[in-house]
Design an enzyme around this catalytic site. Structure first.
Site, mmCIF file in Angstrom:
data_model
loop_
_atom_site.group_PDB
_atom_site.id
_atom_site.type_symbol
_atom_site.label_atom_id
_atom_site.label_comp_id
_atom_site.label_asym_id
_atom_site.label_seq_id
_atom_site.Cartn_x
_atom_site.Cartn_y
_atom_site.Cartn_z
ATOM 1 N N SER A 195 0.817 -1.200 0.000
ATOM 2 C CA SER A 195 0.000 0.000 0.000
ATOM 3 C C SER A 195 0.859 1.263 0.000
ATOM 4 O O SER A 195 0.336 2.363 -0.159
ATOM 5 C CB SER A 195 -0.923 0.017 1.223
ATOM 6 O OG SER A 195 -0.150 -0.025 2.401
ATOM 7 N N HIS A 245 -2.530 -3.178 -6.042
ATOM 8 C CA HIS A 245 -2.971 -2.891 -4.685
ATOM 9 C C HIS A 245 -4.482 -3.028 -4.554
ATOM 10 O O HIS A 245 -5.240 -2.183 -5.017
ATOM 11 C CB HIS A 245 -2.517 -1.489 -4.268
ATOM 12 C CG HIS A 245 -2.924 -1.131 -2.885
ATOM 13 N ND1 HIS A 245 -3.406 0.101 -2.552
ATOM 14 C CD2 HIS A 245 -2.932 -1.865 -1.732
ATOM 15 C CE1 HIS A 245 -3.700 0.119 -1.260
ATOM 16 N NE2 HIS A 245 -3.421 -1.060 -0.748
ATOM 17 N N GLU A 297 -5.601 -0.473 -7.420
ATOM 18 C CA GLU A 297 -4.559 0.388 -7.978
ATOM 19 C C GLU A 297 -3.529 -0.488 -8.686
ATOM 20 O O GLU A 297 -3.048 -1.462 -8.117
ATOM 21 C CB GLU A 297 -3.882 1.191 -6.861
ATOM 22 C CG GLU A 297 -4.787 2.210 -6.214
ATOM 23 C CD GLU A 297 -4.160 2.913 -5.022
ATOM 24 O OE1 GLU A 297 -4.398 4.110 -4.864
ATOM 25 O OE2 GLU A 297 -3.441 2.245 -4.234
ATOM 26 N N ASN A 352 -4.405 6.014 -0.493
ATOM 27 C CA ASN A 352 -3.772 6.262 0.802
ATOM 28 C C ASN A 352 -3.178 7.668 0.897
ATOM 29 O O ASN A 352 -3.101 8.238 1.969
ATOM 30 C CB ASN A 352 -2.701 5.207 1.105
ATOM 31 C CG ASN A 352 -3.326 3.864 1.429
ATOM 32 O OD1 ASN A 352 -4.468 3.791 1.834
ATOM 33 N ND2 ASN A 352 -2.567 2.805 1.242
#
Length: 189
Positions: free
Chosen positions: A116, A137, A149, A187
């Protein structure tokens, strides 16, 4: 397609469920045999709930489970065309695992990290053929979250990037290409 999953925790198990549901033959690897058994038991409970709710039938549950095999030797992932790592967020450990995995697999096999936040380029730099490495991800819980992702490193080949985009679409996920920057998109935001 043969898919390897490194790590049988929540993320690895969830990604395995996604791939198996999409019809892939999945090999879930972990050094901890108790963790492998827990992964198998949790998947059975999840699939039983889906049967109870009428989202899948017993035949579909059996098909998904039959698509997953649990292994405790990394070498067992040798036939995987795509391997996704979902282990501890430690660059040195990921690099070491990827180096060992690379020694078992064909040079056309794609090696991906579910990290991540770690740099995909840094992970790829440890390999003899870094062009095969990419970030994929998933978000937790992987079977329910649509967004994935896709993070090509500067070393990632265009062919690997396109294959992964197609695989993620085949798995009924929404793949978003993102730059290899800290936190990627979600994130970071």
């Amino acid at each position: 397609m043969k898919v390897g999953i490194i790590g049988s925790g929540t993320m690895g198990s969830g990604i395995a469920q996604v791939a198996a549901t999409a019809g892939c033959n999945v090999l879930v690897y972990d050094t901890n045999t108790t963790a492998l058994e827990n992964s198998k038991t949790k998947l059975d409970k999840i699939l039983n709930r889906l049967v109870e709710k009428g989202r899948i039938d017993a035949a579909e549950k059996n098909r998904i489970q039959a698509n997953i095999k649990y292994v405790n030797e990394l070498e067992a992932l040798a036939p995987a065309e795509l391997t996704i790592e979902a282990i501890i967020e430690d660059l040195a450990i990921k690099q070491k695992v990827f180096q060992e995995l690379e020694s078992y697999q064909t040079e056309n096999a794609i090696i991906a990290s579910n990290t991540s936040s770690l740099s995909i380029a840094s992970i790829a730099s440890a390999l003899k053929k870094p062009s095969r490495v990419i970030g994929i991800h998933f978000f937790n819980p992987a079977p329910l979250m649509a967004l994935v992702e896709i993070i090509p490193a500067v070393q990632t080949s265009e062919e690997v990037k396109q294959k992964v985009v197609n695989i993620i679409a085949d798995w009924k996920k929404v793949g978003v290409l993102v730059k290899d920057t800290p936190g990627f998109i979600v994130n970071r935001v």
